[in-house]
Design a protein around this motif. Structure first.
Motif, PDB file in Angstrom:
ATOM      1  N   GLN A   1       0.820  -1.311   0.000  1.00  0.00           N
ATOM      2  CA  GLN A   1       0.080  -0.133  -0.145  1.00  0.00           C
ATOM      3  C   GLN A   1       0.918   1.334  -0.091  1.00  0.00           C
ATOM      4  O   GLN A   1       2.228   1.259   0.397  1.00  0.00           O
ATOM      5  CB  GLN A   1      -0.942  -0.028   1.284  1.00  0.00           C
ATOM      6  N   ALA A   2       0.425   2.379  -0.509  1.00  0.00           N
ATOM      7  CA  ALA A   2       1.084   3.709  -0.238  1.00  0.00           C
ATOM      8  C   ALA A   2       1.071   3.902   1.018  1.00  0.00           C
ATOM      9  O   ALA A   2       0.157   3.826   1.871  1.00  0.00           O
ATOM     10  CB  ALA A   2       0.215   4.520  -1.353  1.00  0.00           C
ATOM     11  N   PRO A   3       2.174   4.861   1.274  1.00  0.00           N
ATOM     12  CA  PRO A   3       2.318   5.267   3.012  1.00  0.00           C
ATOM     13  C   PRO A   3       1.134   6.253   3.101  1.00  0.00           C
ATOM     14  O   PRO A   3       0.351   7.125   2.148  1.00  0.00           O
ATOM     15  CB  PRO A   3       3.516   6.169   2.802  1.00  0.00           C
ATOM     16  N   PRO A   4       0.522   6.152   4.622  1.00  0.00           N
ATOM     17  CA  PRO A   4      -0.588   6.994   4.807  1.00  0.00           C
ATOM     18  C   PRO A   4      -0.364   8.282   4.933  1.00  0.00           C
ATOM     19  O   PRO A   4      -1.237   9.264   5.182  1.00  0.00           O
ATOM     20  CB  PRO A   4      -0.895   6.120   6.113  1.00  0.00           C
ATOM     21  N   ALA A   5       0.765   8.824   5.100  1.00  0.00           N
ATOM     22  CA  ALA A   5       1.243  10.239   5.363  1.00  0.00           C
ATOM     23  C   ALA A   5       2.554  10.678   4.819  1.00  0.00           C
ATOM     24  O   ALA A   5       3.497   9.412   4.670  1.00  0.00           O
ATOM     25  CB  ALA A   5       1.089  10.423   6.743  1.00  0.00           C
ATOM     26  N   ALA A   6       2.975  11.682   4.603  1.00  0.00           N
ATOM     27  CA  ALA A   6       4.283  12.273   4.363  1.00  0.00           C
ATOM     28  C   ALA A   6       5.087  12.292   5.758  1.00  0.00           C
ATOM     29  O   ALA A   6       4.394  12.612   6.885  1.00  0.00           O
ATOM     30  CB  ALA A   6       4.277  13.505   3.645  1.00  0.00           C
ATOM     31  N   VAL A   7       6.380  12.269   5.541  1.00  0.00           N
ATOM     32  CA  VAL A   7       7.313  12.556   6.781  1.00  0.00           C
ATOM     33  C   VAL A   7       7.751  14.176   6.901  1.00  0.00           C
ATOM     34  O   VAL A   7       8.449  14.281   5.900  1.00  0.00           O
ATOM     35  CB  VAL A   7       8.421  11.754   6.855  1.00  0.00           C
ATOM     36  N   ALA A   8       7.483  14.851   8.096  1.00  0.00           N
ATOM     37  CA  ALA A   8       7.937  16.125   8.278  1.00  0.00           C
ATOM     38  C   ALA A   8       9.092  15.963   9.296  1.00  0.00           C
ATOM     39  O   ALA A   8       9.340  14.869   9.649  1.00  0.00           O
ATOM     40  CB  ALA A   8       6.741  16.993   8.500  1.00  0.00           C
ATOM     41  N   ALA A   9       9.612  17.112   9.481  1.00  0.00           N
ATOM     42  CA  ALA A   9      10.791  17.245  10.551  1.00  0.00           C
ATOM     43  C   ALA A   9      10.268  16.512  11.820  1.00  0.00           C
ATOM     44  O   ALA A   9       9.217  16.921  12.384  1.00  0.00           O
ATOM     45  CB  ALA A   9      11.189  18.703  10.687  1.00  0.00           C
ATOM     46  N   GLY A  10      11.217  15.982  12.276  1.00  0.00           N
ATOM     47  CA  GLY A  10      10.799  15.299  13.640  1.00  0.00           C
ATOM     48  C   GLY A  10       9.628  14.095  13.594  1.00  0.00           C
ATOM     49  O   GLY A  10       9.319  13.666  14.698  1.00  0.00           O
ATOM     50  N   GLN A  11       9.543  13.515  12.517  1.00  0.00           N
ATOM     51  CA  GLN A  11       8.375  12.701  12.279  1.00  0.00           C
ATOM     52  C   GLN A  11       9.048  11.187  11.614  1.00  0.00           C
ATOM     53  O   GLN A  11      10.172  11.405  10.938  1.00  0.00           O
ATOM     54  CB  GLN A  11       7.312  13.029  11.612  1.00  0.00           C
ATOM     55  N   ALA A  12       8.357   9.878  12.135  1.00  0.00           N
ATOM     56  CA  ALA A  12       8.632   8.798  11.559  1.00  0.00           C
ATOM     57  C   ALA A  12       7.222   8.016  11.352  1.00  0.00           C
ATOM     58  O   ALA A  12       6.582   8.143  11.869  1.00  0.00           O
ATOM     59  CB  ALA A  12       9.488   8.154  12.549  1.00  0.00           C
ATOM     60  N   LEU A  13       7.642   6.913  10.419  1.00  0.00           N
ATOM     61  CA  LEU A  13       6.561   6.102   9.933  1.00  0.00           C
ATOM     62  C   LEU A  13       7.028   4.574  10.176  1.00  0.00           C
ATOM     63  O   LEU A  13       8.384   4.373   9.791  1.00  0.00           O
ATOM     64  CB  LEU A  13       5.940   6.260   8.619  1.00  0.00           C
ATOM     65  N   ARG A  14       6.335   3.877  10.945  1.00  0.00           N
ATOM     66  CA  ARG A  14       6.774   2.411  10.746  1.00  0.00           C
ATOM     67  C   ARG A  14       7.092   1.869   9.308  1.00  0.00           C
ATOM     68  O   ARG A  14       5.956   2.189   8.757  1.00  0.00           O
ATOM     69  CB  ARG A  14       5.966   1.554  11.817  1.00  0.00           C
ATOM     70  N   ILE A  15       7.876   1.031   9.144  1.00  0.00           N
ATOM     71  CA  ILE A  15       8.032   0.322   7.851  1.00  0.00           C
ATOM     72  C   ILE A  15       8.785  -0.879   7.858  1.00  0.00           C
ATOM     73  O   ILE A  15       9.769  -1.202   8.417  1.00  0.00           O
ATOM     74  CB  ILE A  15       8.640   1.417   6.827  1.00  0.00           C
ATOM     75  N   ALA A  16       8.267  -1.878   6.915  1.00  0.00           N
ATOM     76  CA  ALA A  16       8.689  -3.176   6.807  1.00  0.00           C
ATOM     77  C   ALA A  16       9.677  -3.237   5.626  1.00  0.00           C
ATOM     78  O   ALA A  16       9.524  -2.292   4.949  1.00  0.00           O
ATOM     79  CB  ALA A  16       7.873  -4.173   6.938  1.00  0.00           C
ATOM     80  N   THR A  17      10.524  -4.354   5.549  1.00  0.00           N
ATOM     81  CA  THR A  17      11.307  -4.663   4.569  1.00  0.00           C
ATOM     82  C   THR A  17      10.546  -4.604   3.276  1.00  0.00           C
ATOM     83  O   THR A  17       9.764  -5.402   2.883  1.00  0.00           O
ATOM     84  CB  THR A  17      12.143  -5.990   4.393  1.00  0.00           C
ATOM     85  N   GLY A  18      10.849  -3.942   2.357  1.00  0.00           N
ATOM     86  CA  GLY A  18      10.148  -3.762   1.020  1.00  0.00           C
ATOM     87  C   GLY A  18       9.034  -2.735   0.976  1.00  0.00           C
ATOM     88  O   GLY A  18       8.375  -2.603  -0.329  1.00  0.00           O
TER      89      GLY A  18
END
Length: 404
Positions: free
Chosen positions: A86-103
């Motif tokens: 799936q596409a990421p649910p949001a963009a990453v801004a300064a000081g932010q992070a998104l959980r992500i798996a390999t691939g």
């Protein structure tokens, strides 16, 4: 008395006498393994088609991690998770992070992934990162693997399993390949019986037609075993005249200078130019015959299994690959000889050998025995070459070996 050529001259004469085929066919990708590509394959799009993670962790802006350590971690707000496929649910801004798996697909704004081992969730949506990452770390960019328009595989390439995977990744489900050369294989000799028969006194089972057809398949050809031909010129000539549907004809037995060996004369009777040479300065397989009639190649190989196999590997295999437009993979490597071996100057010797590694070096253990012993072929995985102008080699010498 045979007038013999060197191995090099014989191979050059064979390859210059027959032109490559231009016919091709289209096959489904699962059927393309070991086939010869008729046309180059270029990438239709970038691969991967999106930037993605190569580790389980958190997608971040790399510069936000600079200076992070275990004693002074960088803190981030976890704003979501990238789900696989799936596409990421949001963009990453300064000081932010998104959980992500390999691939997983990198979210917009991120340029690195912090491995999960270098993070600690502090509760709620706060993440502590105790190791800095550089831009691009633990990621693969769009097109980093293959760029759109890039040649993936050239024409003449013999497709390997890994190539099939690459073509699948590009969405290539139908592949243009060269048509397989059709090869007729005949065994000659009154002493031969089929493998499913019990030999009588003085008879032996036909080994060569099965051995040679298996090797022909390994070269991407389409072999047909046409049976055992008795030792008469009439029957052999009749058999050869019935090979019109084939692109190449291989006979085993009947290639020496004995009075009952009719191969050369029968090839000459088929048409012009006929036999181009009879005999190669090598052991085993010296009385090899090669001829061409109306553009079709004819080989007469020795009746001894080892001699027939050596003749096939040195001369028939390169020609079959050339006929299919293939670029031959080099089967020759170097190893060190385990023992002394003598040779007669003026010929090339090919000794069956078993390869093994010792202290980081590749060694070849010669397997000695007469050319009619099939067991020496089974126990070996290489042919050790003694050059034509050498009188032998010494233990420890570096030698050429052909993989078989």
């Amino acid at each position: 008395m045979l007038t013999v050529l060197s191995v090099k001259d014989a191979k050059e004469r064979i390859l210059s006498a027959v032109t490559a085929q231009t016919h091709c066919t289209t096959v489904p990708l699962p059927d393309a393994t070991e086939r010869v590509l008729a046309r180059l394959v270029a990438a239709h799009h970038d691969l991967p088609t999106f930037p993605r993670s190569t580790m389980d962790g958190y997608a971040v802006r790399a510069k936000d991690t600079f200076g992070a350590s275990e004693s002074m971690p960088a803190l981030f707000d976890v704003v979501g998770e990238v789900m696989m496929g799936q596409a990421p649910p949001a963009a990453v801004a300064a000081g932010q992070a998104l959980r992500i798996a390999t691939g997983g697909m990198l979210p917009e704004g991120s340029d690195a992934v912090v491995m999960v081992e270098h993070t600690e969730e502090l509760g709620g949506a706060t993440l502590a990162v105790n190791r800095a990452v550089a831009p691009g770390e633990n990621t693969i960019a769009r097109g980093e693997d293959i760029k759109a328009g890039e040649t993936i595989l050239p024409a003449g390439h013999i497709l390997r399993p890994q190539d099939i995977g690459a073509l699948a990744a590009m969405g290539q489900v139908m592949i243009d390949v060269a048509k397989k050369p059709r090869v007729a294989i005949l065994s000659t000799g009154d002493e031969l019986v089929m493998p499913d028969m019990e030999p009588k006194a003085g008879q032996i089972r036909d080994i060569n037609s099965y051995l040679l057809s298996a090797w022909a398949q390994c070269c991407g050809a389409e072999p047909s075993r046409l049976g055992i031909i008795p030792d008469t010129a009439e029957e052999l000539l009749n058999a050869l005249q019935n090979t019109g549907d084939y692109d190449c004809v291989i006979l085993s037995g009947g290639s020496s200078a004995g009075t009952r060996d009719h191969t050369a004369s029968c090839i000459d009777q088929l048409g012009k130019p006929g036999v181009l040479f009879h005999g190669v300065s090598m052991r085993p397989g010296k009385p090899l015959i090669f001829g061409v009639v109306d553009g079709k190649p004819y080989f007469g190989l020795s009746g001894n299994p080892t001699s027939a196999m050596v003749g096939f590997l040195l001369f028939v295999r390169p020609l079959l690959l050339q006929m299919a437009g293939a670029v031959e993979r080099n089967p020759v490597i170097t190893a060190r000889a385990e023992r002394n071996l003598s040779s007669a100057s003026g010929r090339e010797d090919y000794i069956r050998a078993a390869l093994y590694e010792q202290e980081g070096q590749l060694w070849a253990r010669p397997i000695l025995g007469q050319a009619n012993l099939i067991s020496t072929v089974v126990r070996g995985d290489a042919l050790l070459r003694i050059p034509q102008n050498s009188e032998g080699i010494e233990a420890g010498d570096t030698v050429e070996v052909m993989l078989i």
